[in-house]
Design a protein around this motif. Sequence first.
Motif, PDB file in Angstrom:
ATOM      1  N   ARG A  36      23.763  35.623  -4.786  1.00  0.00           N
ATOM      2  CA  ARG A  36      24.170  36.977  -5.119  1.00  0.00           C
ATOM      3  C   ARG A  36      25.295  36.956  -6.159  1.00  0.00           C
ATOM      4  O   ARG A  36      25.971  35.940  -6.343  1.00  0.00           O
ATOM      5  CB  ARG A  36      24.673  37.692  -3.856  1.00  0.00           C
ATOM      6  CG  ARG A  36      23.626  37.890  -2.768  1.00  0.00           C
ATOM      7  CD  ARG A  36      22.610  38.927  -3.180  1.00  0.00           C
ATOM      8  NE  ARG A  36      21.625  39.193  -2.150  1.00  0.00           N
ATOM      9  CZ  ARG A  36      21.691  40.197  -1.278  1.00  0.00           C
ATOM     10  NH1 ARG A  36      22.720  41.016  -1.286  1.00  0.00           N
ATOM     11  NH2 ARG A  36      20.714  40.391  -0.406  1.00  0.00           N
ATOM     12  N   THR A  66      27.381  45.543   0.187  1.00  0.00           N
ATOM     13  CA  THR A  66      26.584  44.926  -0.876  1.00  0.00           C
ATOM     14  C   THR A  66      25.864  43.652  -0.449  1.00  0.00           C
ATOM     15  O   THR A  66      24.888  43.260  -1.099  1.00  0.00           O
ATOM     16  CB  THR A  66      27.476  44.576  -2.073  1.00  0.00           C
ATOM     17  OG1 THR A  66      28.432  43.562  -1.684  1.00  0.00           O
ATOM     18  CG2 THR A  66      28.213  45.807  -2.590  1.00  0.00           C
ATOM     19  N   LYS A 263      28.967  49.803  -4.592  1.00  0.00           N
ATOM     20  CA  LYS A 263      27.659  49.268  -4.189  1.00  0.00           C
ATOM     21  C   LYS A 263      26.592  49.619  -5.207  1.00  0.00           C
ATOM     22  O   LYS A 263      25.772  48.767  -5.596  1.00  0.00           O
ATOM     23  CB  LYS A 263      27.275  49.813  -2.825  1.00  0.00           C
ATOM     24  CG  LYS A 263      25.886  49.382  -2.354  1.00  0.00           C
ATOM     25  CD  LYS A 263      25.517  50.017  -1.030  1.00  0.00           C
ATOM     26  CE  LYS A 263      24.101  49.633  -0.605  1.00  0.00           C
ATOM     27  NZ  LYS A 263      23.723  50.276   0.678  1.00  0.00           N
ATOM     28  N   VAL A 267      24.405  46.551  -6.963  1.00  0.00           N
ATOM     29  CA  VAL A 267      22.997  46.289  -6.652  1.00  0.00           C
ATOM     30  C   VAL A 267      22.146  46.185  -7.916  1.00  0.00           C
ATOM     31  O   VAL A 267      21.052  45.604  -7.874  1.00  0.00           O
ATOM     32  CB  VAL A 267      22.410  47.361  -5.714  1.00  0.00           C
ATOM     33  CG1 VAL A 267      23.113  47.338  -4.363  1.00  0.00           C
ATOM     34  CG2 VAL A 267      22.482  48.749  -6.332  1.00  0.00           C
TER      35      VAL A 267
END
Length: 270
Positions: A36, A66, A263, A267
């Motif tokens: 990530r 997240t 968030k 994303v």
Amino acid sequence: MTHSQSLGIAYTSCAPDDNQRQFDIYSPTHTPATARPLVIFVHGGAWRAEDKRDHAPLARSILTATGCPVAVPNYRLTPSRNVDPHLRHPVHAQDVLTFLYFIQAWRDPQYSFDPRKLVLIGHSCSAHMLSSIFLDSQTPSLAPSKDLLCAVRGIVLSEGIFDIDTLVHRFPDYRRWFVDDAFGPAEHYPEFSTLRYSPWPNTPIKWLLIHSKGDMLVDVPQTVAMYNHLKTLYPEGVTFDIDSVGSDHDDVLRQDAYIQMVKDLVVNFI
């Protein structure tokens, strides 16, 4: 979400025991199949106060929202009644840049993230610091490498200080409180206005600017001016919100709407 954490990791070998040059990191216990982005929160505090530990709840909230690891660095602070030019701007931003280089190269099997995907968050004075790095402030010690410029995908700036002269005009007591200490005594500070800084070439960074109309410490026109400046530099890459959070300066960081905006930006890079 369960998480692991490591606290007080030195990011410079010249001061391994210096708390002001350490960082904390929070990460999901379960490592996702695909690495990530890393979210990095740089605290505010008028260049003279606050600590990474103060923002552990925020880091955990961002992690939960997240699913991405979150790092929170410290940096050297300017003491009250400072007379040491080495503890004035740009030293704070230099420390942040040193940390960013360190974290790009840092590897720990417990903490998995993609060093080519960084999302930076600056609040209050650290919005000025990040702007002084990721715009060209004509300060050689703050010029980021091409690799770092490519790695930073998004920057969130909340309740930001961007123009020192207009800040002091609006809040005259700030000169004595922290501006003279952090920037040195002067009648005016035009060279430190991020509204004058130009873009680095080939940097498609997404910018999100947030400001609360209820902020009593930094006024909304600071962010409005920065938004207008960034829109001339990145016509398609700047988002602006002064309506979703309505609390005071530091309380913004505890608002659900603030976490949601962070968030929504993050994303896009997962």
